[in-house]
Every structure is written in C-alpha cells, then in structure tokens.
Write a protein that holds these residues in place. Structure first.
Motif, short mmCIF file in Angstrom:
data_model
loop_
_atom_site.label_atom_id
_atom_site.label_comp_id
_atom_site.label_asym_id
_atom_site.label_seq_id
_atom_site.Cartn_x
_atom_site.Cartn_y
_atom_site.Cartn_z
N ALA A 48 27.29 7.08 -53.48
CA ALA A 48 27.70 8.48 -53.27
C ALA A 48 28.09 9.11 -54.60
CB ALA A 48 28.87 8.54 -52.30
N PRO A 49 27.99 10.44 -54.73
CA PRO A 49 28.44 11.09 -55.96
C PRO A 49 29.95 10.99 -56.10
CG PRO A 49 27.89 12.72 -54.29
CD PRO A 49 27.45 11.40 -53.75
N ALA A 50 30.44 11.06 -57.32
CA ALA A 50 31.88 10.92 -57.55
C ALA A 50 32.29 11.67 -58.81
CB ALA A 50 32.27 9.45 -57.66
N VAL A 51 33.56 12.03 -58.86
CA VAL A 51 34.18 12.65 -60.02
C VAL A 51 35.38 11.80 -60.42
CG1 VAL A 51 35.29 14.72 -60.96
CG2 VAL A 51 33.46 14.94 -59.27
N GLY A 52 35.51 11.51 -61.70
CA GLY A 52 36.65 10.74 -62.18
C GLY A 52 37.78 11.65 -62.62
N ALA A 53 39.01 11.23 -62.36
CA ALA A 53 40.18 12.04 -62.74
C ALA A 53 41.31 11.11 -63.15
CB ALA A 53 40.61 12.93 -61.58
N THR A 54 42.29 11.66 -63.86
CA THR A 54 43.41 10.86 -64.35
C THR A 54 44.71 11.66 -64.26
OG1 THR A 54 44.27 9.64 -66.27
CG2 THR A 54 43.02 11.64 -66.73
N LEU A 55 45.82 10.94 -64.18
CA LEU A 55 47.15 11.54 -64.18
C LEU A 55 48.05 10.71 -65.08
CD1 LEU A 55 49.22 13.59 -63.00
CD2 LEU A 55 49.71 11.89 -61.22
N ASP A 56 48.69 11.38 -66.04
CA ASP A 56 49.61 10.72 -66.96
C ASP A 56 51.01 10.74 -66.34
OD1 ASP A 56 51.23 9.86 -69.03
OD2 ASP A 56 50.19 11.00 -70.58
#
Length: 429
Positions: free
Chosen positions: A211-219
């Motif tokens: 499936a398509p995906a988007v990567g994200a981050t939180l500091d």
C-alpha cells in the motif's frame, strides 16, 4: 437497503466528503482537525493501559491488528488470524495494550532500533532524523477494536498518551517515526504535529502489503512546547498539551524496574515458540543472517530449543563478545585527579557489561586517565568502581566514552548477573 449496501454507501459518501474537504487550504483544514479533538481527562475506571505480556494479551493484540490490517487492505488474511512480524520477537520491541473490563480493545507497538533496524528503513530515509541526535523508535501496529472506534478517541488518546510517556520515560527515545496511509497523514500532521520525512508518497510500502505510505516524525524533546502553542488555554477535553504532558492517568500501569534498563522484553521461550513457530512460520522462514542475529540476542540456553536452525555456516560476521553488553540509561559521575586536584564530570551511562560501560559526557574528557566512577544502576543500587577511560567516539548525537573497570564491585556484579540471567523484564521486577 441491506447492511452491506448501507456500509458501502457510507464509505463512498465519506470518501467524497474527504475529497471535498481537502480542497480547502491547510490553514482551514488543520485548525478544524484540532477542534475535533476529544480527550477525556477522567477515563472510565474500567480502562487499563499496560504492556502486553501474557499469551492471552499478545494474542488479542495480534488478532485486533490482523483484522484492522486486512480490512484496510494492508495485508492478506493469515490462517492464524493474527498479524505477527519478526520485530515482535525482539526484546527491543514493546507492545502496549488497552483493556476495557479485562478485554483487550486496542494496541500499539513501539520498535526501538535493534539488530534488524526499522521496518521503515526499507522505504524511507531517516538520515535527517538521525542527524539531530537521540534514539529513534518506530510507532507501528496501531489498531482499535471496531466496537470502540466510534468512541471519540476514548481508547486511541489514552493509548497514545501511554505510548508517549513510555517512549520518553522508559524507552530512552527522542524521535518517533511512523509510516501512515496518505489519507491519514494530515490527521497526524494537524493533531499530533508530526512532520513529513519527505514530500513524496512511497507508492509501495511492502510492510503494508504494497500500500502507499507517507513517513513522518515527531521530536519528543520539542513536542511539549509545540503542543502548548497549539492547544494551550483550551478546555480540558480539547487540550492535548495538558492531556499528554501534564495529566496523570491512573489507568496507566507503568512498568516496574529494579534496574534502569531501557527495554521490557516479554518473550519467554514458550511465547516465542507459540507465536513464531507454532501459530506462524516467522522464525523458520528467516534467512541465515537473521537467524544468526536472533541467536546472538537470545543467547540463554533456555531459548536454544525454539530458535531456528541455520541452513549454512553459523558464522555470519557477528562474533560473540567476551562480555555481553546491556542497554541501560542511568546517571553517574566520574572523578579524575587532574594536576593534584580532583574534578568530577557528569555522565549519562547508556550501556554496561561486566568489564566496563559506555557513557555520554557533555564535557570533553581526555583518554587514558584513571579515576573512580559512581553509577546509579537502579533504585538504591549505586555502584562505585575504579575505571580507566579508554575510548572516545564523537557523533552528531554527542560525545561517547568507553570506560574499562579495574574490578566491578558487588552491586555491579549483581546487576550484570541479573541482566544476564533474566529472560523477561518480569524477572527483574
């Protein structure tokens, strides 16, 4: 109209409405998402949040996850009725669960970087996150039972609060990373202030059945200030800053630790065999390199009967150290005699073995010096040992130093022995 047709109609209507909503500018969409937040500061006393550790709790988590992933098209149905990956077998992975009236109704897994890296590494570049320094944890396997998905976040927000607290206070984590479906990324950006790892959507994320995906981050280091700016001053049920960073929920059952370890492993030999050999074939299907790495992790004799045998040579470039090293996060100090005067330096110890330890120091230290170190290995577990500073490693995350022990004291020996003999975190409680 049949139930199936009604469900299909509602799904189609929701998709059309989401499509129309996306045409509004971000300055309208994101505040709207934040106004929809509903976090109950006094959850039902029947709700309990804890580490999933028993066979029943883990099985329920994996079943809820399986059903959620199948219904979303992120995996094909598995004969076991569970979604289980090799990462769940690692001591560096912790699965949290939400229980209502004794029944598991939600789950989320936290994957700290281990011998297999992160699932996301196959599709996303984490270079910029690593450059900021600090440990990284991937948030994965989030699912809520269908009966509780329409409760306005009554399960989701407490689960996320527990996840944040666990990562920051117990798991030695600064950065959270996550891969989500493109349809959901704006919720994470708007409500949780996650930042995208890259602008482009990954067309095929193999960890989610292509499936398509988007990567994200939180500091997590700056998250409190960011949340306060976005949610400060709002009513209690709308104030995610107060909810995540200031409120104490009695529903959360925190881990009990004798020593300041950073992992809470739960996989006994019996659980490892049940989930990864009997109900699934996760272990037998590993290649020899991964099997070798697994043997290096579970080196206690109790695990040998359930670990997968290698087809070829047992040597895959991972020789066992003379003394096993253990991840830990504890305060300490070292004292050197410099030009006739004793000077002390604060240390942040991150790894220990029977013969030494590794620590971070904010102040530069000179190599080949002898001194005395005092390390708080756990609650009322202070060790005083004679040391020699033998190694220095400078990274973008800071300066790390290796210390060799002249002779470990009794407290140090007891700590290492406990870590060496324990199979799960319960053995250290």
């Amino acid at each position: 109209m049949s139930q199936i047709r009604r469900s299909s109609f509602r799904k189609s209507l929701h998709q059309q409405l989401r499509g129309l909503f996306r045409k509004f500018p971000q300055s309208i969409r994101f505040p709207f998402y934040r106004r929809m937040v509903d976090c109950d500061p006094a959850p039902d006393s029947r709700l309990e949040l804890k580490i999933a550790e028993s066979q029943e709790e883990l099985e329920a988590c994996f079943q809820i996850l399986h059903d959620a992933y199948v219904s979303s098209g992120f995996m094909k149905p598995h004969p076991s009725g569970m979604r289980i990956t090799i990462y769940h077998a690692l001591p560096t992975t912790t699965t949290l669960c939400a229980k209502f009236d004794g029944r598991v109704v939600g789950t989320i897994s936290i994957i700290r970087e281990g011998v297999f890296g992160f699932p996301m590494q196959s599709a996303f570049d984490l270079t910029q996150v690593r450059a900021k320094g600090g440990k990284i944890a991937e948030i994965s396997a989030l699912a809520v039972h269908p009966e509780f998905r329409r409760t306005g976040g009554a399960i989701l927000f407490p689960l996320m609060k527990f996840m944040r607290e666990y990562c920051a206070e117990y798991f030695d984590t600064r950065h959270l990373v996550i891969a989500v479906n493109p349809d959901r990324i704006e919720l994470y950006e708007a409500v949780l202030y996650c930042e995208r790892l890259q602008e482009n959507v990954v067309d095929r994320y193999d960890f989610a059945n292509g499936a398509p995906a988007v990567g994200a981050t939180l500091d997590l280091r700056s998250a409190s200030a960011v949340f306060k700016q976005g949610y400060g001053g709002r009513p209690p049920r709308k104030n995610l800053h107060r909810y995540f960073f200031e409120l104490t929920l009695p529903n959360i059952k925190r881990p009990s630790r004798k020593y300041f370890t950073t992992n809470d492993p739960v996989m006994t030999p019996e659980l490892l065999d049940y989930f990864f050999n009997q109900r699934t074939q996760v272990l037998p299907e590993l290649d020899d390199r991964k099997k070798s790495l697994l043997w290096s992790i579970y080196d206690q004799v109790e695990y040998r009967p359930v670990l997968p045998l290698m087809q070829g040579s047992a040597d895959h470039g991972h020789p066992l150290r003379r003394h096993q090293r253990y991840s830990i996060r504890c305060p300490g100090m070292v004292e050197f005699d410099l030009e006739g005067q004793k000077q002390s330096f604060v240390l942040d110890v991150i790894e220990i073995s029977l013969s030494g330890f590794q620590a971070e120091s904010k102040i530069s230290l000179s190599l080949d010096r002898d001194g005395w170190a005092e390390i708080d290995l756990g609650q009322n577990k202070r060790s005083r040992v004679e040391v020699r500073l033998v190694r220095h490693r400078e990274t973008e995350a800071g300066n790390f130093y290796g210390f060799k022990l002249a002779d470990p004291d009794q407290t140090w020996r007891e700590c290492v022995a406990a870590l060496e003999m324990s199979l799960t975190s319960g053995d250290l409680a």
